[in-house]
Design a protein around this motif. Structure first.
Motif, PDB file in Angstrom:
ATOM      1  N   ALA A 138      32.823  50.037  41.465  1.00 26.50           N
ATOM      2  CA  ALA A 138      34.033  50.868  41.479  1.00 26.50           C
ATOM      3  C   ALA A 138      33.766  51.952  40.307  1.00 26.50           C
ATOM      4  O   ALA A 138      34.007  53.119  40.359  1.00 26.50           O
ATOM      5  N   TYR A 139      33.103  51.517  39.323  1.00 24.88           N
ATOM      6  CA  TYR A 139      32.951  52.577  38.223  1.00 24.88           C
ATOM      7  C   TYR A 139      32.066  53.628  38.289  1.00 24.88           C
ATOM      8  O   TYR A 139      31.930  54.430  37.412  1.00 24.88           O
ATOM      9  N   LEU A 140      31.278  53.252  39.502  1.00 23.43           N
ATOM     10  CA  LEU A 140      30.151  54.250  39.752  1.00 23.43           C
ATOM     11  C   LEU A 140      30.526  55.369  40.728  1.00 23.43           C
ATOM     12  O   LEU A 140      29.954  56.406  40.986  1.00 23.43           O
ATOM     13  N   VAL A 141      31.706  55.153  41.272  1.00 21.58           N
ATOM     14  CA  VAL A 141      32.416  56.010  42.229  1.00 21.58           C
ATOM     15  C   VAL A 141      32.849  57.309  41.328  1.00 21.58           C
ATOM     16  O   VAL A 141      33.498  57.079  40.649  1.00 21.58           O
ATOM     17  N   PRO A 142      32.377  58.450  41.834  1.00 22.85           N
ATOM     18  CA  PRO A 142      32.626  59.671  41.018  1.00 22.85           C
ATOM     19  C   PRO A 142      34.236  60.131  41.214  1.00 22.85           C
ATOM     20  O   PRO A 142      34.682  60.229  42.482  1.00 22.85           O
ATOM     21  N   VAL A 143      34.920  60.079  40.298  1.00 22.74           N
ATOM     22  CA  VAL A 143      36.411  60.684  40.294  1.00 22.74           C
ATOM     23  C   VAL A 143      36.369  61.906  39.270  1.00 22.74           C
ATOM     24  O   VAL A 143      36.319  61.692  38.260  1.00 22.74           O
ATOM     25  N   PRO A 144      36.933  62.843  40.020  1.00 23.72           N
ATOM     26  CA  PRO A 144      36.930  64.147  39.095  1.00 23.72           C
ATOM     27  C   PRO A 144      38.298  64.242  38.229  1.00 23.72           C
ATOM     28  O   PRO A 144      39.311  63.494  38.431  1.00 23.72           O
ATOM     29  N   THR A 145      37.938  65.089  37.110  1.00 22.24           N
ATOM     30  CA  THR A 145      39.046  65.143  36.170  1.00 22.24           C
ATOM     31  C   THR A 145      39.121  66.740  36.128  1.00 22.24           C
ATOM     32  O   THR A 145      40.157  67.297  35.549  1.00 22.24           O
ATOM     33  N   GLU A 146      38.142  67.617  36.414  1.00 25.80           N
ATOM     34  CA  GLU A 146      38.179  69.046  36.336  1.00 25.80           C
ATOM     35  C   GLU A 146      38.423  69.786  37.555  1.00 25.80           C
ATOM     36  O   GLU A 146      38.138  68.866  38.745  1.00 25.80           O
TER      37      GLU A 146
END
Length: 522
Positions: free
Chosen positions: A199-207
């Motif tokens: 789960a920590y490797l799934v890219p989740v955007p912040t920008e």
């Protein structure tokens, strides 16, 4: 292998499992208990017959949904509350029966690991059916919606809410096998650890490509309850005054968003209501998105988002596509009146909107789209996915807007439960979310699921924030319901495997054979 638990022990495990699933939900938020809840029910059903699995699932469902949906009976009484909880529990009951029917022959054939694969598959499909039928379903209190603070929420970017539920159940499988087999199979353990770590490797955007400066007005209502809008003009005035206060404090907003039911007086037909909306527009100096009830198409009404711009002209509109049965329309009214006269509180039915809409905002940092959804619509996977796809086709980056009214649920967990759903949707679609309620909870959610401070219940507030705007589609948006389709195929495969695993009765030559009826074909 433990399959001979006494009935009372199985029942106790099922009830405990259901209670854990409830405690994982907001506003208690003990999200790790969702794993324990799935595991406890998995142990309870392990080795049971289908009939027993049904009863155990029903007990677990009651233990979860009776407290989780208590807000539904605050002002309409216990009967509708328990009826809704029972209907929701029946889906878990059917899942329990299916799990037992599929698992039992595999367990007896000595294939516990294969049998355990039915657990995550069953949970995903149960939530799919529960959120689909009847009357469009009611996908509330799903496992996925308890995971807004969990690292597993990141899986939403790849497979939406169903993949979160699947992940939680996968993590529960080793616990089930540890109890029922007295060992910890390496394969199940590795998969569970990989699910959490991955789960920590799934890219989740912040920008994003730009920013949106959005103000929201939580106007509050004179009183909580079914008659929250008995003083409709007061509710409208509250939001006008709130807009004036917001404008006096902040002069660099792109748009102001009001919640659902902020104008239950039709501003397209009532001159006085129209004047009040214009007063808010003049104060804001920016577009205002108004939640309104329109007296159309007669004899029905419409729950709409009206996008007003300062330059004048008719507002653009979005009409709620999924009216809530028994709240915004009553199917089979004469039949259900036999159980509760509260159905007659819904005097006029709400029309169904034709499709998603994206409103264009000319922001200081470039144009972007506002993608509105109304109230419980945020809980429906397909509806939210289609709204994001539609907005992306427009070419501009976008922000999701959830306009809701929680006044009818009092000081309960319903508002927090709904806000958690918006947080999951932010990750699923890679979008910021502006979530505004008449009475709270209101706040802004970033694309990674993190949130600004939220407003208090039944308190007037005017939060504002600068959030990122984003375009493009997540893997979940592109692939659609691939998790549910995969689980349906997996369940079919497990059923076939279970059928083949059933021991066949072999009649020896020394044993008498049953007589064939006369005239039977050779």
């Amino acid at each position: 292998m433990t399959t001979d638990l006494p009935g009372w022990a199985r029942a106790a495990l099922a009830v405990a499992g259901g209670l854990c699933l409830w405690l994982a939900l907001p506003d208690i938020d003990l999200y790790p208990l969702s794993v324990l809840g799935v595991a406890l029910l998995g142990v309870a059903v392990w080795g049971a017959r289908a009939r027993g699995g049904f009863v155990l699932g029903l007990l677990a469902g009651w233990a979860c949904f009776v407290p989780a949906l208590s807000w539904s009976g605050i002002f309409v009484g216990r009967l509708p509350w328990f009826a809704l909880a029972t209907v929701e529990a029946l889906y878990v009951a059917v899942m329990g029966a299916v799990l037992a029917a599929v698992q039992r022959p595999l367990i007896r054939a000595g294939r516990p690991l294969v049998a355990s694969a039915a657990i995550p598959v069953g949970w995903v499909l149960q939530e799919l059916v529960r959120g689909t039928v009847p009357f469009g379903g009611f996908p509330w209190a799903r496992i996925a919606f308890s995971q807004a603070d969990s690292p597993l929420v990141r899986w939403a970017a790849l497979g939406g809410a169903p993949l979160i539920t699947f992940a939680v159940a996968v993590v529960a499988v080793p616990l089930v096998l540890l109890v029922v087999t007295r060992s910890l199979p390496r394969t199940a353990t590795v998969v569970a650890v990989a699910t959490v770590a991955g789960a920590y490797l799934v890219p989740v955007p912040t920008e994003g490509e730009g920013t949106a400066r959005i103000g929201m007005v939580q106007g509050d209502v004179p009183r909580a309850g079914l008659d929250f809008n008995a003083e409709r003009r007061q509710v409208l005035d509250n939001h006008v005054v709130g807009t004036e206060q917001l404008a006096a404090r902040t002069d660099d907003l792109d748009v102001v968003v009001w919640p659902e039911n902020s104008s239950d007086i039709d501003p397209l037909r009532n001159v006085d209501a129209a004047d009040q909306v214009q007063r808010a527009l003049d104060a804001a100096g920016t577009p205002v998105l108004v939640g309104a009830i329109l007296d159309e198409p007669a004899p029905a009404v419409s729950n709409a988002s009206l996008y007003y711009q300062p330059g004048g002209g008719a507002p653009q509109r979005y009409v709620k596509q999924h009216p809530v049965p028994f709240a915004e329309y009553v199917p089979y009214r004469d039949f259900f009146r036999n159980f509760s006269d509260k159905v007659d509180l819904v005097r006029v039915g709400f029309a169904r909107g034709e499709g998603p809409v994206a409103f264009t905002v000319d922001g200081a940092d470039g144009s972007y789209s506002l993608v509105p959804t109304i109230c419980f619509e945020v809980a429906y996977d397909g509806l939210m996915r289609e709204a994001v796809r539609h907005a992306d086709e427009q070419g501009d980056p976008s922000v999701l807007v959830v306009q809701t009214n929680n006044a009818t649920f009092g000081y309960t967990a319903e508002s927090e439960q709904q806000y958690a759903i918006s947080r999951v949707r932010a990750v699923e679609h890679g979008r910021s979310v502006a979530h505004v309620s008449t009475v709270g909870v209101s706040g802004f959610v970033h694309p990674d699921g993190s949130s600004t401070p939220t407003t208090d219940l039944f308190t007037a507030a005017q939060p504002s924030a600068e959030v990122v705007t984003r375009s493009g589609l997540t893997v979940s948006d592109r692939l659609g319901p691939w998790v549910e389709i995969g689980c349906a195929l997996a369940l079919l495969g497990l059923a076939v495997t279970a059928r083949r695993a059933r021991p066949r009765q072999v009649v020896s030559d020394d044993e008498p054979r049953p007589l064939e009826p006369k005239g039977a074909p050779e």
